[in-house]
Enzyme design. Structure first.
Site, short mmCIF file in Angstrom:
data_model
loop_
_atom_site.label_atom_id
_atom_site.label_comp_id
_atom_site.label_asym_id
_atom_site.label_seq_id
_atom_site.Cartn_x
_atom_site.Cartn_y
_atom_site.Cartn_z
CG HIS A 169 61.76 -26.77 67.97
ND1 HIS A 169 61.24 -27.86 67.31
CD2 HIS A 169 61.40 -25.68 67.24
CE1 HIS A 169 60.59 -27.45 66.24
NE2 HIS A 169 60.66 -26.14 66.17
CG HIS A 185 61.22 -21.00 67.94
ND1 HIS A 185 61.95 -20.91 66.76
CD2 HIS A 185 60.33 -21.99 67.75
CE1 HIS A 185 61.49 -21.81 65.90
NE2 HIS A 185 60.51 -22.48 66.46
P1 5GP Z 1 59.64 -24.72 63.63
O1 5GP Z 1 59.19 -24.08 62.35
O2 5GP Z 1 59.56 -26.24 63.52
O3 5GP Z 1 58.95 -24.21 64.85
O4 5GP Z 1 61.15 -24.32 63.83
C1 5GP Z 1 62.25 -25.01 63.31
C2 5GP Z 1 63.45 -24.09 63.44
O5 5GP Z 1 64.61 -24.87 63.23
C3 5GP Z 1 63.48 -22.97 62.42
O6 5GP Z 1 63.52 -21.71 63.09
C4 5GP Z 1 64.73 -23.24 61.60
O7 5GP Z 1 65.41 -22.05 61.23
C5 5GP Z 1 65.55 -24.10 62.54
N1 5GP Z 1 66.44 -25.03 61.86
C6 5GP Z 1 66.12 -25.85 60.83
N2 5GP Z 1 67.17 -26.61 60.49
C7 5GP Z 1 68.18 -26.26 61.33
C8 5GP Z 1 69.53 -26.71 61.48
O8 5GP Z 1 70.03 -27.58 60.76
N3 5GP Z 1 70.28 -26.11 62.45
C9 5GP Z 1 69.77 -25.14 63.27
N4 5GP Z 1 70.59 -24.64 64.20
N5 5GP Z 1 68.50 -24.70 63.16
C10 5GP Z 1 67.72 -25.26 62.21
#
Ligand code: 5GP
Ligand code: ZN
Length: 114
Positions: A100, A102
């Site tokens: 993903h 951001h």
């Molecule tokens: P990472 O830390 O893996 O780069 O980012 C994961 C992102 O996914 C985080 O910013 C977190 O807030 C978001 N996230 C986690 N669970 C969910 C969810 O169920 N729905 C949405 N829309 N975002 C999520």
């Protein structure tokens, strides 16, 4: 069975606030925003980390950045600027193992990131 959170969001099995969608890209609001705009842009194809990318994904990754450009414009953050972040693996604090991007904006940001 695919137990991936983001695959379930793409499939509509888990609700999300969709922002944008193409045939191979999906974008939705992050539930824990770190800035006024915080959108997650993901490939519909399940890929766990950036380390899985190879030549066959060249077009897909281009599509993600073109989507980011489009979303930044429709959300009004293109002019002031924005940041795109992808966390890969443990040291970067990746928590969801479906690639993903951001898209973060709407406020001035600092550098270097934490
Ligand atoms: P990472 O830390 O893996 O780069 O980012 C994961 C992102 O996914 C985080 O910013 C977190 O807030 C978001 N996230 C986690 N669970 C969910 C969810 O169920 N729905 C949405 N829309 N975002 C999520
Ligand atoms: Zn997935």
């Amino acid at each position: 069975m695919n137990d991936c959170l983001f695959c379930k969001i793409i499939a509509g099995e888990i609700p999300s606030q969709k922002v944008y969608e193409t045939k191979d890209v999906f974008a939705f609001e992050d539930t824990n925003p770190v800035a006024p705009t915080h959108i997650l842009i993901i490939p519909k194809q399940h890929l766990e980390t950036m380390l899985e990318l190879s030549e066959e994904h060249r077009e897909l990754i281009g599509s993600i950045h073109i989507a980011a450009n489009h979303i930044a414009r429709i959300r009004g953050i293109a002019e002031n600027g924005y940041r795109i972040v992808t966390n890969c693996g443990r040291d970067a604090n990746q928590t969801v193992f479906h690639i993903h991007f951001h898209l973060i904006g709407g406020r001035p940001m600092e550098w270097p990131p934490g």
